[in-house]
Design a protein around this motif. Structure first.
Motif, mmCIF file in Angstrom:
data_model
loop_
_atom_site.group_PDB
_atom_site.id
_atom_site.type_symbol
_atom_site.label_atom_id
_atom_site.label_comp_id
_atom_site.label_asym_id
_atom_site.label_seq_id
_atom_site.Cartn_x
_atom_site.Cartn_y
_atom_site.Cartn_z
ATOM 1 N N UNK A 180 84.378 -18.561 9.580
ATOM 2 C CA UNK A 180 85.037 -18.229 10.847
ATOM 3 C C UNK A 180 85.332 -19.520 11.587
ATOM 4 N N UNK A 181 85.818 -19.413 12.842
ATOM 5 C CA UNK A 181 86.191 -20.625 13.573
ATOM 6 C C UNK A 181 85.695 -20.652 15.010
ATOM 7 N N UNK A 182 85.649 -19.538 15.693
ATOM 8 C CA UNK A 182 85.365 -19.546 17.130
ATOM 9 C C UNK A 182 83.954 -19.040 17.437
ATOM 10 N N UNK A 183 83.371 -19.442 18.579
ATOM 11 C CA UNK A 183 82.053 -18.940 18.981
ATOM 12 C C UNK A 183 82.015 -17.424 19.138
ATOM 13 N N UNK A 184 83.119 -16.843 19.606
ATOM 14 C CA UNK A 184 83.138 -15.386 19.781
ATOM 15 C C UNK A 184 83.045 -14.673 18.438
ATOM 16 N N UNK A 185 83.687 -15.226 17.410
ATOM 17 C CA UNK A 185 83.584 -14.632 16.073
ATOM 18 C C UNK A 185 82.164 -14.770 15.526
ATOM 19 N N UNK A 186 81.546 -15.898 15.789
ATOM 20 C CA UNK A 186 80.155 -16.090 15.362
ATOM 21 C C UNK A 186 79.246 -15.044 15.995
ATOM 22 N N UNK A 187 79.397 -14.856 17.293
ATOM 23 C CA UNK A 187 78.575 -13.877 18.006
ATOM 24 C C UNK A 187 78.804 -12.470 17.461
ATOM 25 N N UNK A 188 80.078 -12.139 17.201
ATOM 26 C CA UNK A 188 80.410 -10.804 16.691
ATOM 27 C C UNK A 188 79.746 -10.544 15.346
ATOM 28 N N UNK A 189 79.834 -11.490 14.436
ATOM 29 C CA UNK A 189 79.305 -11.266 13.090
ATOM 30 C C UNK A 189 77.793 -11.364 13.031
ATOM 31 N N UNK A 190 77.183 -12.170 13.894
ATOM 32 C CA UNK A 190 75.720 -12.182 13.957
ATOM 33 C C UNK A 190 75.197 -10.828 14.430
ATOM 34 N N UNK A 191 75.965 -10.176 15.301
ATOM 35 C CA UNK A 191 75.594 -8.826 15.723
ATOM 36 C C UNK A 191 75.647 -7.845 14.570
ATOM 37 N N UNK A 192 76.691 -7.927 13.734
ATOM 38 C CA UNK A 192 76.773 -7.046 12.564
ATOM 39 C C UNK A 192 75.619 -7.315 11.600
ATOM 40 N N UNK A 193 75.310 -8.598 11.429
ATOM 41 C CA UNK A 193 74.232 -8.962 10.509
ATOM 42 C C UNK A 193 72.898 -8.372 10.974
ATOM 43 N N UNK A 194 72.632 -8.423 12.278
ATOM 44 C CA UNK A 194 71.379 -7.860 12.795
ATOM 45 C C UNK A 194 71.286 -6.368 12.493
#
Length: 808
Positions: A742-756
């Motif tokens: 990914x590229x942006x902090x918002x995408x990181x936050x979104x996918x870390x939520x899915x991972x949890x």
């Protein structure tokens, strides 16, 4: 040139009774031309009603003067008669040929539909003078037959009020300049001052006769019967405008040339094209093509039949040595263009550059432009443009290559791919059919086409484009498939050569012929070589060697020998040779079967789950089988305009994609122990947060990324799976783990939520890695998340989240 003063303004008028002719068709036309200024008279009279003062007086006096010459209104058949009316005509044309624009516009009066030209602007006159006294104007690619039918169609449209379209085909004139560089001009004809009149010989056609003509374009006798020569009068005059379309024409011609094989003849044509683009009569092009591409250690230059500045004054090995130099390599690889504007005064930094400059000087190259053609970080070729004059190339005009670089890149990529695949089996690509989520748009366009056809209206199918769609990309790739494939080939060839060596040992014991001893020696040497890593082409080389040398000897000996044991041994060998059932293809067959089983299983899961995902929100979906399975998904309001698209649907689909990837990995683990070959896979998801456009390519029958900005996403898809973690030698993908780029902090936050969520549901493990991805060519700043899969004995876990995924 005659000059007439109109209220203090000099008005040039060129009337040359010798005339320039663009097309010799005067005896082969339905028209009898009548040169008349009636239309311009009518326009002046209409204009007079809205004027007053000086302008009204001027036009009144002009009309009064023109009416003294009724023959100019009724029409003149001979151009020679113009001379006696010279003063009046040049005043009439003053508004159409402003003196202040004469050095800028390329313009002339033409005799109706015969294209004899007169009253040239000064720029047009200079162009013709530079072309030389022997040059004759002609319309490109227009035959007498086509010209006759074109005239007939003009009558059908204008006089019979038929809707036939007659202006689709652009007209061009090719004129060389003073340096003999061919310039290309688009021709525009203004017919506002013409009218069509029937003579007594003209036939009044019925609708049925017109339809018959339109359905028989190639039947020239039919057209001549319906439109006898000189049966219609074309009264008035026309104005011809030219504009310089040299660059556009050169780019179009280049694209056409690149669609075909580039041989020596085409190479000469390419030279002329680039001379037109850069306006350099002495421009010379060269190309250096590379085989096993830049790998930071070795460079392989392919021996070629085309001219190369790099190879011309040096041999292949010297050229390869040149590109092993770090300085030269960086100058080529790290720039879009490398321009040496003045070879003689170039500041040399090392011995290799000095050798290159000397090489260029020996070829009288005073200025040169190097254009590297690179694909996925590999140098495919270098296009070389040189001139015998210093400073002809610079960093400004180098960007003219921007127009043609994508086409050159595509062509060279295709050529290199063909070279790389000469020793490889041909991979048949799987073409997906039109997905039902976008069928509505294709049906809509097809209906427009059919409806227009029924109404007699010509309609061209429009390209299908979906704008502002969000892409989702994922792949499960077989790790080290190339290595595994080579190992399978190696094992099979070793077994086959060992068997052959044993057969010849047995034969040599019975028949002490030197030839048999020679074959044993050759086979043993090949066997020793096969113990090491095999090279590209080894399989093909050995197969040719066995077929043309070894097998012929064995077949001849088997036919003439009386030794039953040896004959049975040879027969047993040939039984094993068969690619379908033979033991000598055992490991290759097992590898291919393993890849096929993996692809079949993973693709079936993806296809099955995709049906359900369409119920969330309609989206375009396609998947491909290579050494693994990859898929593209595009979602957005343009794909389903009857529904309200919300960011929630995109998030929902992203979570669905992660869960399906988990299930596919679980299925692979269940399948892995049953595979003939022990293989591993790695999983990857590429996140792209900005909307893009996709266009259906008719030639490839599939959707592709549209627009230069969107190409960034396409580049990322091609290169990301081989990328490394920044400042390491570690690949971002690993077996048993899901990698998300990914590229942006918002995408990181979104996918870390899915991972949890998926960790809580025991689909992913607790160890989460965050890292930076190495900079790729044209793409920097990518980041990655990597997390391990948790495997289960079945894949029913997916159904536990059905309620979570379903949109109410």
């Amino acid at each position: 040139m005659n000059i007439f003063i109109v209220h203090g303004i000099s008005v040039p008028l060129q009337i040359d009774v010798k005339m320039f002719k663009m097309l010799e068709v005067s005896a082969f036309s339905p028209f009898r031309p009548l040169i008349s200024f009636q239309k311009i008279l009518e326009m002046l009279e209409e204009r007079l009603h809205g004027l007053s003062g000086f302008q009204a007086n001027y036009i009144s006096e002009l009309l009064k003067e023109i009416r003294k010459y009724p023959e100019l209104i009724e029409g003149i058949e001979s151009v020679e008669e113009f001379e006696k009316y010279e003063s009046v005509i040049r005043v009439l044309l003053a508004d159409l040929f402003p003196m202040l624009l004469s050095n800028n516009e390329i313009k002339a009066v033409t005799i109706p539909y015969y294209f004899n030209i007169l009253n040239l602007t000064q720029r047009f006159q200079r162009i013709l003078e530079e072309a030389g006294p022997d040059f004759k104007l002609s319309l490109r690619g227009l035959s007498e037959q086509n010209w006759f039918i074109f005239n007939c169609c003009f009558i059908i449209k204008s006089y019979f009020q038929n809707k036939i379209e007659t202006t689709d085909t652009p007209l061009y004139i090719d004129i060389p300049d003073q340096h003999k560089i061919m310039k290309h001009y688009r021709v525009l004809i203004n017919a506002d001052f013409m009218e069509i009149l029937p003579t007594k010989n003209a036939l009044m056609l019925t609708d049925e006769e017109i339809t018959e003509l339109l359905d028989n374009y190639d039947n020239i006798e039919l057209w001549k019967a319906k439109f006898p020569v000189n049966s219609w009068i074309l009264k008035g005059f026309s104005i011809m405008n030219l504009y310089d379309a040299t660059v556009e024409n050169a780019v179009s011609t280049l694209k056409g040339n690149l669609l075909s094989d580039v041989d020596e003849y085409r190479f000469d044509e390419l030279t002329e094209i680039f001379r037109s683009i850069y306006k350099l009569p002495e421009l010379k092009i060269g190309v250096t093509i590379f085989g096993n591409f830049l790998d930071r250690v070795n460079v392989k230059v392919i021996e070629q039949k085309f001219y190369s500045h790099m190879v011309s004054e040096a041999n292949i090995l010297d050229c390869e040595s040149l590109f092993c130099d770090e300085t030269i390599r960086q100058k080529i690889m790290e720039r879009k263009f490398w321009v040496i504007s003045d070879v003689d005064n170039y500041k040399i930094s090392d011995e290799k550059e000095e050798r290159l400059m000397l090489q260029l000087k020996n070829q009288n190259a005073k200025s040169i432009l190097f254009v590297p053609l690179i694909d996925r970080g590999k140098l495919l070729a270098i296009l070389e443009l040189s001139s015998t004059e210093a400073n002809d190339f610079n960093t400004v005009n180098a960007h003219k290559m921007d127009y043609v670089l994508p086409f050159l890149q595509d062509k060279v990529t295709n050529v290199i791919s063909e070279l790389e695949n000469e020793v490889e089996a041909i991979i048949q690509k799987e073409y997906t059919s039109i997905h039902k989520s976008v069928q509505w748009r294709f049906k809509e366009e097809a209906f427009k086409y059919l409806d227009s056809k029924k109404s007699g209206i010509e309609y061209t199918l429009q390209e299908i484009v979906f704008k502002d769609v969000y892409p989702l990309y994922g792949q499960i790739d077989v790790q080290g498939s190339s290595v595994s494939r080579n190992q399978a080939i190696q094992k099979d060839l070793i077994y086959q050569i060992e068997t052959l060596a044993q057969v010849f040992q047995t034969i040599y014991q019975k028949a002490k012929l030197p030839l048999f001893e020679q074959k044993i020696f050759e086979l043993q040497n090949h066997l020793n070589e096969l113990q090491d890593v095999i090279h590209t082409g080894t399989e093909l080389f050995l197969q040719n060697y066995l077929d043309k040398e070894i097998h012929l000897v064995l077949q001849n000996y088997q036919k003439n020998s009386t030794d039953r044991v040896i004959k049975e041994q040879i027969a047993d060998y040939f039984e094993k040779v068969g690619p379908l059932s033979g033991l000598f293809y055992k490991h290759r067959r097992e590898f291919d079967e393993s890849i096929s089983l993996i692809n079949k299983k993973l693709a079936s899961i993806l296809d099955e789950k995709q049906v359900e995902a369409q119920s969330f929100f309609p989206h375009y979906y396609e998947r491909f089988k290579t050494d693994g399975v990859e898929h593209n998904i595009y979602i957005g309001s343009s794909i389903a305009p009857d529904k309200d698209f919300n960011a929630y649907y995109l998030q929902n689909l992203r979570l669905w994609q992660m869960q399906v990837m988990c299930e596919m990995e679980n299925h692979f683990r269940l399948l892995q122990p049953t595979l003939p070959n022990e293989l591993e896979v790695s999983s990857l998801i590429l996140v792209f947060g900005s909307p893009i456009s996709i266009r259906f390519r008719m030639d490839e029958k599939q959707f592709d990324i549209d627009g230069s900005y969107n190409v960034r996403y396409q580049i990322a898809k091609k290169r990301i799976d081989k990328a490394l973690i920044k400042n390491t030698n570690e690949r971002i993908t690993q077996k048993g783990k899901l990698t998300i780029v990914y590229q942006t902090p918002s995408e990181e936050k979104e996918y870390l939520g899915y991972i949890k969520l998926l960790q809580h549901k025991k689909m992913l493990d607790e160890n989460v890695e965050l890292f930076d991805v190495e900079d790729l060519q044209g793409i920097v700043g990518l980041k990655g998340i990597r997390v391990g899969f948790l495997y289960h004995s079945d894949s029913e876990i997916y159904s536990d989240y059905k309620s979570f995924l379903t949109v109410n």
